[in-house]
Scaffold this motif. Sequence first.
Motif, PDB file in Angstrom:
ATOM      1  N   THR A 181     -10.579  81.644 -36.542  1.00 19.67           N
ATOM      2  CA  THR A 181     -10.776  80.380 -35.950  1.00 19.67           C
ATOM      3  C   THR A 181     -12.401  80.472 -35.203  1.00 19.67           C
ATOM      4  O   THR A 181     -12.832  79.179 -34.991  1.00 19.67           O
ATOM      5  CB  THR A 181      -9.766  80.719 -34.582  1.00 19.67           C
ATOM      6  N   LEU A 182     -12.807  81.520 -34.650  1.00 15.35           N
ATOM      7  CA  LEU A 182     -14.107  81.337 -34.100  1.00 15.35           C
ATOM      8  C   LEU A 182     -15.195  80.928 -35.346  1.00 15.35           C
ATOM      9  O   LEU A 182     -16.149  80.222 -35.103  1.00 15.35           O
ATOM     10  CB  LEU A 182     -14.308  82.805 -33.509  1.00 15.35           C
ATOM     11  N   GLU A 183     -14.791  81.287 -36.457  1.00 15.34           N
ATOM     12  CA  GLU A 183     -15.734  81.132 -37.549  1.00 15.34           C
ATOM     13  C   GLU A 183     -15.608  79.491 -37.724  1.00 15.34           C
ATOM     14  O   GLU A 183     -16.799  79.015 -38.058  1.00 15.34           O
ATOM     15  CB  GLU A 183     -15.239  81.631 -38.904  1.00 15.34           C
ATOM     16  N   ALA A 184     -14.570  79.173 -37.685  1.00 16.18           N
ATOM     17  CA  ALA A 184     -14.354  77.523 -37.936  1.00 16.18           C
ATOM     18  C   ALA A 184     -15.144  76.610 -36.675  1.00 16.18           C
ATOM     19  O   ALA A 184     -15.900  75.683 -37.188  1.00 16.18           O
ATOM     20  CB  ALA A 184     -12.941  77.034 -37.898  1.00 16.18           C
ATOM     21  N   ALA A 185     -15.182  77.371 -35.476  1.00 23.80           N
ATOM     22  CA  ALA A 185     -15.815  76.586 -34.615  1.00 23.80           C
ATOM     23  C   ALA A 185     -17.303  76.669 -34.565  1.00 23.80           C
ATOM     24  O   ALA A 185     -17.873  75.989 -34.612  1.00 23.80           O
ATOM     25  CB  ALA A 185     -15.126  77.079 -33.305  1.00 23.80           C
ATOM     26  N   LEU A 186     -17.775  78.038 -35.194  1.00 25.65           N
ATOM     27  CA  LEU A 186     -19.363  78.213 -35.336  1.00 25.65           C
ATOM     28  C   LEU A 186     -19.717  77.208 -36.348  1.00 25.65           C
ATOM     29  O   LEU A 186     -20.825  76.804 -36.167  1.00 25.65           O
ATOM     30  CB  LEU A 186     -19.437  79.606 -35.716  1.00 25.65           C
ATOM     31  N   MET A 187     -18.831  77.213 -37.687  1.00 28.96           N
ATOM     32  CA  MET A 187     -19.400  76.385 -38.785  1.00 28.96           C
ATOM     33  C   MET A 187     -19.442  74.916 -38.383  1.00 28.96           C
ATOM     34  O   MET A 187     -20.506  74.492 -38.845  1.00 28.96           O
ATOM     35  CB  MET A 187     -18.399  76.636 -39.741  1.00 28.96           C
ATOM     36  N   CYS A 188     -18.501  74.480 -37.549  1.00 22.16           N
ATOM     37  CA  CYS A 188     -18.705  73.143 -37.194  1.00 22.16           C
ATOM     38  C   CYS A 188     -19.912  72.953 -36.326  1.00 22.16           C
ATOM     39  O   CYS A 188     -20.571  71.881 -36.476  1.00 22.16           O
ATOM     40  CB  CYS A 188     -17.338  72.853 -36.247  1.00 22.16           C
ATOM     41  N   ALA A 189     -20.101  73.747 -35.419  1.00 28.92           N
ATOM     42  CA  ALA A 189     -21.418  73.645 -34.402  1.00 28.92           C
ATOM     43  C   ALA A 189     -22.499  73.914 -35.316  1.00 28.92           C
ATOM     44  O   ALA A 189     -23.399  72.973 -35.011  1.00 28.92           O
ATOM     45  CB  ALA A 189     -21.195  74.844 -33.362  1.00 28.92           C
ATOM     46  N   LYS A 190     -22.557  74.786 -36.337  1.00 31.78           N
ATOM     47  CA  LYS A 190     -23.778  74.591 -37.117  1.00 31.78           C
ATOM     48  C   LYS A 190     -24.159  73.492 -38.042  1.00 31.78           C
ATOM     49  O   LYS A 190     -25.219  72.973 -37.906  1.00 31.78           O
ATOM     50  CB  LYS A 190     -23.694  75.926 -38.055  1.00 31.78           C
ATOM     51  N   ALA A 191     -23.036  72.976 -38.427  1.00 31.04           N
ATOM     52  CA  ALA A 191     -23.213  71.534 -39.318  1.00 31.04           C
ATOM     53  C   ALA A 191     -23.510  70.512 -38.400  1.00 31.04           C
ATOM     54  O   ALA A 191     -24.254  69.556 -38.897  1.00 31.04           O
ATOM     55  CB  ALA A 191     -21.785  71.547 -39.825  1.00 31.04           C
ATOM     56  N   ALA A 192     -23.453  70.659 -37.172  1.00 29.10           N
ATOM     57  CA  ALA A 192     -23.744  69.554 -36.262  1.00 29.10           C
ATOM     58  C   ALA A 192     -25.022  69.730 -35.336  1.00 29.10           C
ATOM     59  O   ALA A 192     -25.473  68.863 -34.738  1.00 29.10           O
ATOM     60  CB  ALA A 192     -22.648  69.210 -35.189  1.00 29.10           C
ATOM     61  N   GLY A 193     -25.553  70.807 -35.695  1.00 25.10           N
ATOM     62  CA  GLY A 193     -26.788  71.252 -34.989  1.00 25.10           C
ATOM     63  C   GLY A 193     -26.726  71.550 -33.508  1.00 25.10           C
ATOM     64  O   GLY A 193     -27.509  71.367 -32.756  1.00 25.10           O
ATOM     65  N   VAL A 194     -25.582  72.213 -33.322  1.00 22.58           N
ATOM     66  CA  VAL A 194     -25.293  72.274 -31.814  1.00 22.58           C
ATOM     67  C   VAL A 194     -25.235  73.845 -31.621  1.00 22.58           C
ATOM     68  O   VAL A 194     -24.430  74.539 -32.463  1.00 22.58           O
ATOM     69  CB  VAL A 194     -23.778  72.001 -31.461  1.00 22.58           C
TER      70      VAL A 194
END
Length: 269
Positions: A181-194
């Motif tokens: 679940t943390l990986e999913a959140a981190l990947m979304c953030a990385k993709a958005a530049g957040v």
Amino acid sequence: RLAPSPSHHLLPNPTASSSCHLPAMAASAAAGGRGTLLVCGGAVVDCIVRPFDKAQRGASRTSMPGEARVSHGGVGRNIAEVATRLGSPVRLISVLGGDEPGRQLLNHCREIGIGVEDMVQIKEGRTATYTALLDGSGDLVGAVADMAIFDALGPEAVAAGCASLAGVGLLIGDANLGAATLEAALMCAKAAGVPAWFEPVSVAKAPRGRLSTPWHLATPNWDELLSLMGKEPRPLSAKEGAGTLPPELFDTAAEALTSGSPLAENLLL
């Protein structure tokens, strides 16, 4: 990219727990970015019970007159509340049961202004609770942490909540959530530049934050850092002088920052 010296990426913290300053730092960082702080983490009801008799010690083996204090907790929820009270717009992604504690948590979040549109509610689930029994001196006699509901907050639910990060300046994940679940959140953030920050919560849960790609910032204490790096627990030696880091702290932090699979780009210690 890391600077030549890992010390450029170490942020010493004068307190025992980096969580003390994290909400204020997060509110400031979010405001300096695109505005909203998105927190993915735990929402818990805490119940602390202790007898009135201050001379009582240990297990009483019978019921005693006392008090029970109920409060809203959970690392992620606590960060969200403090950041909200500091004036930052905040959204919280967590999971609650369809019980009275869950309704209380949800209503309280709404009342103080935390965005709860991404909260997951499980009708038959039990909202996470932490119940501690203290003796008359305030020492812990025993405690029960019922956190099983966090296993139900999977990667899909968090990814859905993170699908649009427009207007989000910072994401924080806490280790009440599972590694996937943390990986999913981190990947979304990385993709958005957040930028994404990680709060380890405890020694036992900290390793969940060692993922396939580094966090922008991780906030472990010494024991949590050792756990994150797969090392045996050991005490930290006293500082040799003002403004200096104990050698073993510097070495372990440098490994966390510069290994082939770094934990984070920066550490708040």
